[in-house]
Scaffold this active site. Sequence first.
Site, PDB file in Angstrom:
ATOM      1  N   HIS A 119     -38.622 -32.847  12.586  1.00 29.81           N
ATOM      2  CA  HIS A 119     -39.143 -33.267  11.290  1.00 29.81           C
ATOM      3  C   HIS A 119     -39.178 -32.118  10.275  1.00 29.81           C
ATOM      4  O   HIS A 119     -39.317 -32.346   9.074  1.00 29.81           O
ATOM      5  CB  HIS A 119     -40.554 -33.843  11.463  1.00 29.81           C
ATOM      6  CG  HIS A 119     -40.887 -34.926  10.476  1.00 29.81           C
ATOM      7  ND1 HIS A 119     -40.271 -35.028   9.252  1.00 29.81           N
ATOM      8  CD2 HIS A 119     -41.777 -35.947  10.515  1.00 29.81           C
ATOM      9  CE1 HIS A 119     -40.752 -36.066   8.600  1.00 29.81           C
ATOM     10  NE2 HIS A 119     -41.669 -36.648   9.350  1.00 29.81           N
TER      11      HIS A 119
ATOM     12  N   THR B 252     -26.476 -38.396  24.119  1.00 29.34           N
ATOM     13  CA  THR B 252     -26.740 -38.527  25.548  1.00 29.34           C
ATOM     14  C   THR B 252     -26.779 -40.003  25.912  1.00 29.34           C
ATOM     15  O   THR B 252     -27.281 -40.827  25.139  1.00 29.34           O
ATOM     16  CB  THR B 252     -28.062 -37.837  25.935  1.00 29.34           C
ATOM     17  OG1 THR B 252     -28.295 -37.996  27.345  1.00 29.34           O
ATOM     18  CG2 THR B 252     -29.250 -38.415  25.185  1.00 29.34           C
TER      19      THR B 252
END
Length: 437
Positions: A399, A347
């Site tokens: 994560h 992005t």
Amino acid sequence: MKDIKIPSPGESITEVEIANWLVEDGDYVEKDQEMAEIESDKATLPLVAEESGRVKIIAAEGETIKVGETACKIDTDYKTEVGKQAPEREKGNKVPAENTETSKEKEKKQKTSETEKKAATLMSEQHQNQDAQEKETEKNIKATPVAQHMMKDYDLSIDDVLQGLRRITKKDVKKAMQGLRKGASDNTEEEALDFTRDENRKKMSRLRKKLSERLVAVKNETAMLTTFNEADMSTIIDLRKKYQNKFQEKHGVKLGFMSFFIKAASKALSEYPNVNSRIEKNEIAYPKYKDIGIAVQTPKGLMVPVIRNAESLTIPEIELKVNEFAQKAQKNRISIDEMEGGTFTITNGGVFGSLLSTPIINPPQSAILGMHNIQERPIAINGEVTIRPMMYIALSYDHRAVDGKESVSFLVEIKKLIEQPHKLLMKLDPDQALLSL
């Protein structure tokens, strides 16, 4: 009467909303003409006329309608005036020739011609008066420098702007009277300010509602963290300046920054496959291909079309694909097929002036790369301070699938490839290849 039914935008979609009718009830439409925009949870798609004829609208604008139901009907027997006359000539019907006119008809035609000449003269005088009035209007009405610049960009006159405004209200008349009493002034402090506590309300579109749900789900269901770095854009900027004209002449598209980041990401993802992964229940999937989505802003909201097998494409091929998606985005014509899948997303908030941000993951992907605005900043090189065009880059990652070391190393690799773009052509680092590492 031909029934025009709502097509299926995708497997899981059962209903859509009529976002906007592009034609009015009773209009004549040609085959394959776009008649309406239909909005699903994932994209905005056109409703196309399957035959030529007159439209009979069934579903109202803003109405929710199920896939397969009739949105409108087309009367295929209806023909335009031109269409009605054509068959008569084809059948061999007699058409009066000019040399068969009677004396009365000639006299009538002559009078008609004189009348048309008078009308044309009168219209010409009216246009001249109108032009004079427009020039007089432009003299009397002042516009701010910003407004003048915008009108110049869009090739609009003051009269065009006035015609496009809402109707004049009581407040407008009062303001005009105040302006005449005080005299025209460009000082905003002297202008009458219209304070209000009113508010506008607009129904949230299906696309934005679905997007909201997905964003909240990402925050709640992923262990999202973001790591940052910065890249010196000097080399790429020099490349663009040196070869921009030649590149555009050969490939028919401008050379931008996004293609370098897509190519760099596809190479870095090969080194760090966890960043290219996705979690599915109790498993982690590691695609060997790199399908990179690019987040683009559209009038209906954010959409993420996907460039398939980006690792196999050249810079020009990537630029052509990016340009194609950009054009489709402005017309709300990105299809669901073009947005499905994707293993990684990029992005670019820099086009809006963003200096730094934490991009949000596009599920079920495990990571997203954020580009930002390029700014000249002082940095230390070989013990000396110099000014370089720098860009902050950010990697948000889940994560659960990506460890901290991998995320940091991935972003460092992106930085390295952007600062030394010639390495994008090489499968192995030349220094490491030389040392057999």
